[in-house]
Structures are given as C-alpha cells and as structure tokens.
Design a protein around this motif. Structure first.
Motif, PDB file in Angstrom:
ATOM      1  N   ALA A 102      43.083  18.804 -25.332  1.00 57.18           N
ATOM      2  CA  ALA A 102      43.812  18.822 -26.598  1.00 57.18           C
ATOM      3  C   ALA A 102      43.213  19.796 -27.594  1.00 57.18           C
ATOM      4  N   GLY A 103      41.891  20.009 -27.507  1.00 57.05           N
ATOM      5  CA  GLY A 103      41.224  20.889 -28.455  1.00 57.05           C
ATOM      6  C   GLY A 103      40.939  22.258 -27.882  1.00 57.05           C
ATOM      7  N   PRO A 104      39.773  22.457 -27.247  1.00 56.13           N
ATOM      8  CA  PRO A 104      39.398  23.784 -26.761  1.00 56.13           C
ATOM      9  C   PRO A 104      40.417  24.434 -25.831  1.00 56.13           C
ATOM     10  N   LEU A 105      40.949  23.691 -24.856  1.00 55.31           N
ATOM     11  CA  LEU A 105      41.853  24.316 -23.891  1.00 55.31           C
ATOM     12  C   LEU A 105      43.129  24.812 -24.566  1.00 55.31           C
ATOM     13  N   GLU A 106      43.794  23.937 -25.314  1.00 57.83           N
ATOM     14  CA  GLU A 106      45.044  24.376 -25.939  1.00 57.83           C
ATOM     15  C   GLU A 106      44.791  25.464 -26.974  1.00 57.83           C
ATOM     16  N   ALA A 107      43.729  25.341 -27.754  1.00 58.28           N
ATOM     17  CA  ALA A 107      43.450  26.356 -28.776  1.00 58.28           C
ATOM     18  C   ALA A 107      43.161  27.711 -28.150  1.00 58.28           C
ATOM     19  N   ALA A 108      42.314  27.732 -27.137  1.00 51.94           N
ATOM     20  CA  ALA A 108      41.943  28.998 -26.510  1.00 51.94           C
ATOM     21  C   ALA A 108      43.135  29.679 -25.866  1.00 51.94           C
ATOM     22  N   VAL A 109      43.956  28.904 -25.167  1.00 48.47           N
ATOM     23  CA  VAL A 109      45.122  29.480 -24.492  1.00 48.47           C
ATOM     24  C   VAL A 109      46.143  29.971 -25.518  1.00 48.47           C
ATOM     25  N   THR A 110      46.375  29.200 -26.578  1.00 47.27           N
ATOM     26  CA  THR A 110      47.348  29.596 -27.591  1.00 47.27           C
ATOM     27  C   THR A 110      46.931  30.867 -28.305  1.00 47.27           C
ATOM     28  N   VAL A 111      45.669  30.935 -28.707  1.00 41.32           N
ATOM     29  CA  VAL A 111      45.177  32.122 -29.406  1.00 41.32           C
ATOM     30  C   VAL A 111      45.315  33.363 -28.528  1.00 41.32           C
ATOM     31  N   VAL A 118      38.989  36.587 -29.623  1.00 40.68           N
ATOM     32  CA  VAL A 118      37.826  36.091 -30.354  1.00 40.68           C
ATOM     33  C   VAL A 118      36.665  37.025 -30.045  1.00 40.68           C
ATOM     34  N   SER A 119      36.171  37.703 -31.048  1.00 44.22           N
ATOM     35  CA  SER A 119      35.080  38.650 -30.826  1.00 44.22           C
ATOM     36  C   SER A 119      33.790  37.917 -30.514  1.00 44.22           C
ATOM     37  N   ALA A 120      32.861  38.643 -29.914  1.00 44.40           N
ATOM     38  CA  ALA A 120      31.564  38.038 -29.582  1.00 44.40           C
ATOM     39  C   ALA A 120      30.874  37.507 -30.833  1.00 44.40           C
ATOM     40  N   ASP A 121      31.049  38.196 -31.957  1.00 45.58           N
ATOM     41  CA  ASP A 121      30.414  37.768 -33.206  1.00 45.58           C
ATOM     42  C   ASP A 121      31.074  36.530 -33.804  1.00 45.58           C
ATOM     43  N   SER A 122      32.338  36.273 -33.395  1.00 54.20           N
ATOM     44  CA  SER A 122      33.079  35.148 -33.986  1.00 54.20           C
ATOM     45  C   SER A 122      33.055  33.895 -33.127  1.00 54.20           C
ATOM     46  N   LYS A 123      32.529  33.988 -31.907  1.00 53.16           N
ATOM     47  CA  LYS A 123      32.601  32.866 -30.982  1.00 53.16           C
ATOM     48  C   LYS A 123      31.974  31.593 -31.529  1.00 53.16           C
ATOM     49  N   ARG A 124      30.866  31.749 -32.238  1.00 52.96           N
ATOM     50  CA  ARG A 124      30.210  30.532 -32.724  1.00 52.96           C
ATOM     51  C   ARG A 124      31.008  29.860 -33.837  1.00 52.96           C
ATOM     52  N   SER A 125      31.909  30.595 -34.476  1.00 52.95           N
ATOM     53  CA  SER A 125      32.739  30.001 -35.522  1.00 52.95           C
ATOM     54  C   SER A 125      33.951  29.271 -34.959  1.00 52.95           C
ATOM     55  N   ALA A 126      34.352  29.633 -33.739  1.00 51.90           N
ATOM     56  CA  ALA A 126      35.494  28.972 -33.096  1.00 51.90           C
ATOM     57  C   ALA A 126      34.988  27.780 -32.301  1.00 51.90           C
ATOM     58  N   GLY A 127      35.607  26.618 -32.511  1.00 53.74           N
ATOM     59  CA  GLY A 127      35.140  25.413 -31.840  1.00 53.74           C
ATOM     60  C   GLY A 127      35.207  25.490 -30.333  1.00 53.74           C
ATOM     61  N   TRP A 128      36.037  26.384 -29.805  1.00 54.10           N
ATOM     62  CA  TRP A 128      36.185  26.512 -28.359  1.00 54.10           C
ATOM     63  C   TRP A 128      35.442  27.707 -27.786  1.00 54.10           C
ATOM     64  N   GLY A 129      34.753  28.474 -28.621  1.00 52.13           N
ATOM     65  CA  GLY A 129      34.088  29.688 -28.151  1.00 52.13           C
ATOM     66  C   GLY A 129      35.124  30.749 -27.873  1.00 52.13           C
ATOM     67  N   ASP A 130      35.426  30.979 -26.613  1.00 53.81           N
ATOM     68  CA  ASP A 130      36.546  31.847 -26.255  1.00 53.81           C
ATOM     69  C   ASP A 130      37.167  31.342 -24.957  1.00 53.81           C
ATOM     70  N   LEU A 131      38.218  32.016 -24.515  1.00 56.35           N
ATOM     71  CA  LEU A 131      38.949  31.541 -23.339  1.00 56.35           C
ATOM     72  C   LEU A 131      38.060  31.499 -22.103  1.00 56.35           C
ATOM     73  N   GLY A 132      37.190  32.473 -21.951  1.00 55.88           N
ATOM     74  CA  GLY A 132      36.288  32.482 -20.806  1.00 55.88           C
ATOM     75  C   GLY A 132      35.374  31.274 -20.782  1.00 55.88           C
TER      76      GLY A 132
END
Length: 207
Positions: A102-111, A118-132
């Motif tokens: 409900a959180g990381p998976l849907e957010a990462a796929v939607t974005v 999501v840039s490498a510098d922004s990953k820590r600000s995103a609750g899901w990191g990035d899609l990888g």
C-alpha cells in the motif's frame, strides 16, 4: 445474521482486487457499479469523500482503501483464513507486507509510471527510496517462499500479487522471474478466477 456487505466498484479499477477478496471471503455481497463520473456525486461522496472506488460497507461500517479493506475483511471473517490469528508471531509479517504494497510499492510504481525519477540525493527523503529498492526488497521477501507469511495464503498475498500481476501486465513492474512465478500461483486460485470472470463480463456488457 451477518451484516450486509455492499461493494462499490468499477470493473476497470482497483475494485478488481476487492472483488477477489470478497470471493475468497465467501459471504454474500451486493455490488454497486459506479461509472467514474458518478463517483463524484454527493451520494457516493457520503460513502467515500475521495470519490474513488473501491469501498465496502459492512453493516454500518464503511471501509475505503484496498489495504484497509483487506485487513478489515480478513478480521471480520476469520473463518476465511485470510490472516494469521491475532497474537500470532506471523501477524507482524502479515501487516508488514500488506502495507509495504500500500505504501512503498504503490508509491514507487506510480511515481515511475508518471515519468518522475527519484534522484540519488532525494532517496532518503522518499519513504520508499526508489523503485529499485522496492523491487529488490520484494524479490528478497518472495525468494524461496510459496507465500509471504508462513505456509498459507493470506490477504497480504492477494494484495501484493494483484499489484504484481497488474504492473507486469501493463509494463510498470519489471517481470522478474520470482514475481511471475509468485503472481501466477496466487492468481490461479479459484476465487480470483471467479472474480476475473465477473468483472470481465461486466466490461464486455458495457462495451
């Protein structure tokens, strides 16, 4: 007597997840089909102020959001065996994977599907990191297992497999072999077959 279950949906929506859930639960339910414009009508906004489907009304209780509906219905109908018993050590993993989807998976796929990176510098600000990060975590959780939680199917499997099957079908999730194998096992269940037939027939009738 069991309280009435009313299911608000559209056959080309996330409501397909909850149709599968309801077929697993095995209790009678009434279906209210809404077109996308009707979801913004005052009558339905009184059910879900977001103006989206699915929603479920069980007696006087209204539940929205797919993961919440999965969690609620699994607990409301324990005889369907869709969740580890309350107090079980498996309950933590069950909640983890249900809300990971409900959180990381849907957010990462939607974005990603909307064209954002999501840039490498922004990953820590995103609750899901990035899609990888999300895909690697899910692959690790599924590797060597038949189910996400213990040795039996749960609502967490239903919800995660729905995301994987949908995402791989439409190219928003990388079709890794472990994802394909897992989604195929889960969606071969009789309840999912019934649910798919119901919604596909509704789509065909409206064409």
């Amino acid at each position: 007597m069991t309280d009435q279950i009313v299911f608000y949906t559209h056959p080309m929506s996330r409501g397909r997840i909850i149709r599968w859930l309801l077929e697993e639960v095995g209790q009678p339910y009434e279906t209210q089909i809404l077109d996308f414009d009707a979801m913004k009508d005052p009558a339905y906004l009184a059910v879900n102020p977001m103006g989206k489907v699915p929603a479920v009304k069980h007696g006087d209780t209204v539940i929205t959001e797919c993961a919440a509906i999965c969690a609620y219905m699994a607990d409301a109908f324990p005889e369907a065996n869709l969740a580890p018993p309350v107090g079980s050590k498996l309950r933590g993993d069950y909640y983890r994977w249900l809300f990971f989807a409900a959180g990381p998976l849907e957010a990462a796929v939607t974005v990603k599907s909307l064209g954002f990176e999501v840039s490498a510098d922004s990953k820590r600000s995103a609750g899901w990191g990035d899609l990888g990060d999300v895909m690697d975590t899910l692959e690790k959780g599924l590797t060597g297992r038949n189910y996400l939680v213990g040795d039996s199917f749960t609502a967490a499997d239903l919800y995660v497999a729905s995301h994987l099957a949908w995402g791989m079908q439409f190219g928003t999730i990388e079709p890794r072999q472990v994802f394909k194998d897992y989604a195929s096992r889960m969606t071969s269940r009789a309840a999912d077959t019934r649910a798919t037939q119901i919604d596909d027939a509704l789509i065909a009738a409206a064409a």
